[in-house]
Write an enzyme that holds these catalytic residues in place. Sequence first.
Site, PDB file in Angstrom:
ATOM      1  N   CYS A   2       1.038  -1.260  -0.036  1.00 12.39           N
ATOM      2  CA  CYS A   2      -0.198  -0.367   0.060  1.00 12.39           C
ATOM      3  C   CYS A   2       0.572   0.730   0.083  1.00 12.39           C
ATOM      4  O   CYS A   2       2.133   1.220   0.816  1.00 12.39           O
ATOM      5  CB  CYS A   2      -1.175  -0.106   1.487  1.00 12.39           C
ATOM      6  SG  CYS A   2      -1.722  -1.425   1.795  1.00 12.39           S
ATOM      7  N   ARG A  27       5.333  -0.258  -6.217  1.00 12.35           N
ATOM      8  CA  ARG A  27       5.553  -0.667  -5.072  1.00 12.35           C
ATOM      9  C   ARG A  27       4.326  -1.850  -5.206  1.00 12.35           C
ATOM     10  O   ARG A  27       4.732  -2.861  -3.811  1.00 12.35           O
ATOM     11  CB  ARG A  27       4.834   0.393  -3.915  1.00 12.35           C
ATOM     12  CG  ARG A  27       5.952   1.036  -3.375  1.00 12.35           C
ATOM     13  CD  ARG A  27       5.171   2.386  -2.162  1.00 12.35           C
ATOM     14  NE  ARG A  27       4.640   1.861  -1.135  1.00 12.35           N
ATOM     15  CZ  ARG A  27       5.366   2.034  -0.483  1.00 12.35           C
ATOM     16  NH1 ARG A  27       6.013   2.681   0.013  1.00 12.35           N
ATOM     17  NH2 ARG A  27       5.079   1.310   1.111  1.00 12.35           N
ATOM     18  N   TRP A  73      -2.932  -2.909  -1.397  1.00  5.24           N
ATOM     19  CA  TRP A  73      -2.268  -4.196  -1.843  1.00  5.24           C
ATOM     20  C   TRP A  73      -3.743  -5.087  -0.617  1.00  5.24           C
ATOM     21  O   TRP A  73      -3.012  -4.524   0.427  1.00  5.24           O
ATOM     22  CB  TRP A  73      -0.814  -4.419  -1.509  1.00  5.24           C
ATOM     23  CG  TRP A  73      -0.769  -5.806  -1.648  1.00  5.24           C
ATOM     24  CD1 TRP A  73       0.083  -5.706  -3.462  1.00  5.24           C
ATOM     25  CD2 TRP A  73      -0.554  -6.877  -1.326  1.00  5.24           C
ATOM     26  NE1 TRP A  73       0.734  -7.170  -2.986  1.00  5.24           N
ATOM     27  CE2 TRP A  73       0.358  -7.617  -1.099  1.00  5.24           C
ATOM     28  CE3 TRP A  73      -0.446  -7.210   0.529  1.00  5.24           C
ATOM     29  CZ2 TRP A  73       0.938  -9.122  -1.399  1.00  5.24           C
ATOM     30  CZ3 TRP A  73      -0.176  -7.812   0.512  1.00  5.24           C
ATOM     31  CH2 TRP A  73       0.205  -8.941   0.122  1.00  5.24           C
ATOM     32  N   ASN A  99      -1.994   2.295   6.115  1.00  4.90           N
ATOM     33  CA  ASN A  99      -1.264   1.605   5.637  1.00  4.90           C
ATOM     34  C   ASN A  99      -0.695   1.080   6.648  1.00  4.90           C
ATOM     35  O   ASN A  99      -0.532   1.185   8.353  1.00  4.90           O
ATOM     36  CB  ASN A  99      -0.053   2.018   5.021  1.00  4.90           C
ATOM     37  CG  ASN A  99       0.019   2.565   3.530  1.00  4.90           C
ATOM     38  OD1 ASN A  99      -0.650   2.230   2.902  1.00  4.90           O
ATOM     39  ND2 ASN A  99       1.154   3.074   3.078  1.00  4.90           N
ATOM     40  N   GLY A 100      -0.944  -0.208   6.740  1.00  5.46           N
ATOM     41  CA  GLY A 100      -1.058  -1.344   8.339  1.00  5.46           C
ATOM     42  C   GLY A 100      -1.307  -2.674   7.875  1.00  5.46           C
ATOM     43  O   GLY A 100      -2.059  -2.596   7.436  1.00  5.46           O
ATOM     44  N   GLU A 481      18.531 -17.792  -6.180  1.00  4.42           N
ATOM     45  CA  GLU A 481      18.592 -16.257  -6.773  1.00  4.42           C
ATOM     46  C   GLU A 481      17.925 -15.971  -8.104  1.00  4.42           C
ATOM     47  O   GLU A 481      16.332 -15.486  -8.515  1.00  4.42           O
ATOM     48  CB  GLU A 481      19.358 -15.039  -6.317  1.00  4.42           C
ATOM     49  CG  GLU A 481      19.497 -13.730  -7.512  1.00  4.42           C
ATOM     50  CD  GLU A 481      18.191 -13.386  -6.984  1.00  4.42           C
ATOM     51  OE1 GLU A 481      17.387 -13.089  -5.916  1.00  4.42           O
ATOM     52  OE2 GLU A 481      17.951 -12.236  -7.571  1.00  4.42           O
ATOM     53  N   LYS A 485      13.560 -15.282  -9.422  1.00  3.08           N
ATOM     54  CA  LYS A 485      13.679 -13.945 -10.526  1.00  3.08           C
ATOM     55  C   LYS A 485      12.661 -14.768 -11.992  1.00  3.08           C
ATOM     56  O   LYS A 485      11.811 -14.606 -12.106  1.00  3.08           O
ATOM     57  CB  LYS A 485      14.812 -13.605 -10.891  1.00  3.08           C
ATOM     58  CG  LYS A 485      15.650 -12.979 -10.768  1.00  3.08           C
ATOM     59  CD  LYS A 485      15.103 -11.444 -10.608  1.00  3.08           C
ATOM     60  CE  LYS A 485      14.896 -10.645  -9.348  1.00  3.08           C
ATOM     61  NZ  LYS A 485      15.441 -11.141  -7.910  1.00  3.08           N
ATOM     62  N   GLU A 488       8.918 -15.585  -9.617  1.00  2.50           N
ATOM     63  CA  GLU A 488       9.183 -14.359  -9.487  1.00  2.50           C
ATOM     64  C   GLU A 488       7.882 -13.445 -10.873  1.00  2.50           C
ATOM     65  O   GLU A 488       6.360 -13.047 -11.510  1.00  2.50           O
ATOM     66  CB  GLU A 488       9.344 -13.276  -8.809  1.00  2.50           C
ATOM     67  CG  GLU A 488      10.067 -12.799  -9.213  1.00  2.50           C
ATOM     68  CD  GLU A 488      10.642 -11.587  -7.540  1.00  2.50           C
ATOM     69  OE1 GLU A 488      10.173 -11.601  -6.490  1.00  2.50           O
ATOM     70  OE2 GLU A 488      11.990 -11.371  -7.741  1.00  2.50           O
ATOM     71  N   HIS A 504      19.871 -36.645  -4.155  1.00  2.00           N
ATOM     72  CA  HIS A 504      18.913 -36.955  -2.909  1.00  2.00           C
ATOM     73  C   HIS A 504      17.276 -36.298  -3.279  1.00  2.00           C
ATOM     74  O   HIS A 504      16.407 -36.164  -2.286  1.00  2.00           O
ATOM     75  CB  HIS A 504      19.065 -36.555  -1.660  1.00  2.00           C
ATOM     76  CG  HIS A 504      20.144 -36.241  -1.842  1.00  2.00           C
ATOM     77  ND1 HIS A 504      21.235 -38.308  -1.520  1.00  2.00           N
ATOM     78  CD2 HIS A 504      22.270 -36.356  -1.852  1.00  2.00           C
ATOM     79  CE1 HIS A 504      21.753 -38.154  -0.652  1.00  2.00           C
ATOM     80  NE2 HIS A 504      22.889 -37.141  -0.590  1.00  2.00           N
ATOM     81  N   LYS A 602       6.698  -4.373  -4.183  1.00  2.00           N
ATOM     82  CA  LYS A 602       8.034  -4.365  -3.919  1.00  2.00           C
ATOM     83  C   LYS A 602       8.578  -4.181  -2.348  1.00  2.00           C
ATOM     84  O   LYS A 602       9.594  -4.182  -1.791  1.00  2.00           O
ATOM     85  CB  LYS A 602       8.285  -2.824  -4.711  1.00  2.00           C
ATOM     86  CG  LYS A 602       9.671  -2.456  -4.625  1.00  2.00           C
ATOM     87  CD  LYS A 602      10.133  -3.476  -5.446  1.00  2.00           C
ATOM     88  CE  LYS A 602      11.903  -2.553  -5.567  1.00  2.00           C
ATOM     89  NZ  LYS A 602      12.831  -4.267  -5.984  1.00  2.00           N
TER      90      LYS A 602
END
Length: 607
Positions: A2, A27, A73, A99-100, A481, A485, A488, A504, A602
Amino acid sequence: MCGIFGYFGHQQALPILVEGLRRLEYRGYDSTGVAVDNGNSIQTYKTVGRVADLKAVLPDEVQGTLGIAHTRWATHGGVTEVNTHPHASHNGAIHLVHNGIIENFQQLRRALASRGIECVSETDSEVLVQMMAFELEKGATPLESVQATLRRLRGTWGLCILFRDHDMMICARNGSPLIIGQGEGETFVSSDPHPLTAHTQRVVYLEDGDIAVIHPESFTITSTKGQEIEPSITVLENAWGEAELGDAPHYMYKEIYEQPDALRQCIAGRVDREMGTGRLGGMGLDHSTLVQAPHVRLLGCGTAAYAAEIGQTLIEKMGRIPAVSHISSEFRNNDTVINPKAIYLAVSQSGETADTISAIKEIKLKGGKVFGVVNVVGSTIARLCGQGVYIHSGPEQSVASTKAFTNMVAALAIFSTQLGRTRHLSKEDGRDLIHHLQQAPHLMETYFEDVGPISEAVDLLCEASSVLFLGRGLSATVAKEGALKLMELAYIPCLAYPAGEMKHGPIALLEEGSPVVIIAPNDHLKEKTLSALHEVKARGAKVILIHEKGDSIASEGDVSIAVPSIHPWLTPLLTVVPLQLMAYETALRLGRDVDRPRNLAKSVTVE
Ligand code: G6P
C-alpha cells in the site's frame, strides 16, 4: 505494498495526488483511490486496477487544494471497490487512508456495531474512520478524535485523514512509514520518498507514535499523549529524483543495465587498495568489536535473504568466524539465541520490510546491535539500526530486485574484507579481492556487450512446466536467486538446489527435455558441479549452462552462456546477470507484466 500520498497547498490537489499515486505504483497494489476536500464537501473516486484506470473514472476537474490518495494491496477483504481506500465515516465527515494492519479490528468492529455503527467494507482500516467519527460526535476535536482512537489500537498504521469543515489533514505513524515534505506554501505527505522529490527535498520522517497536523505553510507533530515534538528536517538525496523510465522499455531492463554504475557507487571510497581492506565508515565498527565478535548473523527476505546467504559464505571465507544467514520471519519466530557480542546485519533494499524490522527489534530487545545493509536512505531499517552501510543502488522500481542484489553482495564483500583483515586475511589476498571487486563493474559492461544466447535459453524455459536450478557453494545461492527471478516474473514453478543434493530428490523430476540451469564458474567446485551436469544430461534434460568465458566446459551445455572471469569469491556478481536477463526475457515472451508481477509487492510492509 500500500502507498499513501497527501497534499495541502495552493494548487489544485487532484493532479498532484494522481501523479503521487503513479510514482507509488512500483510498490505493488491492486486498487486505488483519491479523496479531495473543496472546503464544503469531500469527493471520493476509487477503482479496482491501475492508476490509469482511476484516471479514466475521474472527472475533468475536481476543485480543492486538500486531498489524500492511496494504492491498496489487499490484506483484509477482497479486491473490491468498497474495500478500496479512502474510507469514509458513516456520516461522511471523515475520510481516511491507512497502511498497515489493525490486529484487534474484529473486536473494535463489534464495539462499533453495539453502538449501531456498521462498517460497509471488510477492511480493518474502516473501523478507524468510524471510531474517529464517533469521538467527533461526542465533541472531540479532530486531533483528540485521532488520539483517542489510536490509544485503542493494536497493530501498525500509517494514516492520512481529512475532516470535512476543518482546513487540515492529520497523519499518524506506527510501524508504517510516513514522510512529510515541506514546500513553499504547500505540504506533502508520502509513504516513501519517490513521489516527494518532484516537489521538495526538505522532509521529515515521522517516528512511531507521532501524530502530525498538516497545514499548507507548516505542520506540528505531537506524540499520542499530546506532547509536542521538534521535527528533524532531512534533505532527500537527489538520486530519488532519477527514478524515471526514460527510453528503457521497463524498469527491470533499466535496472539490470544500471548495475555497473550502481556497483561503482557502492564501492567508491569504501576500499583501501593499498591495505587490501574495506572501509565502511558508516558502520562505525571499532577494531575490538571486529576482533572479538564470536559470530555474525545476517537477516533478510526474498532477494535480500539470498544476498545475506552469499554474505554468510564470504564472511566465513574471509573472516574465518561462523556466520549464519536467516530468513527474517523465521528468525523472529524461532526465539533465536542472541549473543550481544555478535555482529548482526539486516539486509534490505527498501528498508521497510516488516519481517526484517520485527527481527531487528527482537535482537535489540535482547541486547544485540544490528547494522543495516540498506538501499533507501532514511528508511525505517536504516533509522532503527542507526549504523550500517547504504548500498547506493539508486532507486529500484521494478518489483523484482536486480541492482540492489549485486550491490548488497558487493557491500557484504567489502564488509567481509574488512572483517577478514582484522583477523586472518593476508594483505595480498585482501588486495587481490579488492582489485577484482573494482574490476567487477567493467566486467559486467563487457558481458553486456555480448550477453550470449539468452533467447535460446528462453526458448527452452518458455515451454517448461518447471525449471531446476543447480549450483555449488556461492553458486548454490545464485541458483536460488535465479529461480526466484524466473518464478516471480514468468510464473513458472522453479526449484533451486545445491548441485550435490540433486540426486537426493529433485532428480526424480527430470524428464526428456526438462530445462536445468546450472551455474558453474571456474572455482574449486566446478568439477563436482560437472558431475551433476552429466547426471542431468543422462536423464535427457536440457542444460542451460552459465560458465566463465574461455572455459572448455562451454561445450557441455545445450545452451551455454559465458560471463567474464573474476575472483572465485565474487562470481555471483557476474553469474546472476544472465539469470536476471533470462527471467526478464522469458516473462516478456510469455506476456507477463515484468515490472509488476501479479500478487507481489516491492515493499512488503506487513508480516
Ligand atoms: C519483496 C520484493 C523482493 C524483495 C523482498 C525483500 O518480496 O518483491 O524483490 O527482495 O521483498 O525486500 P527488501 O526491501 O527488504 O530487500
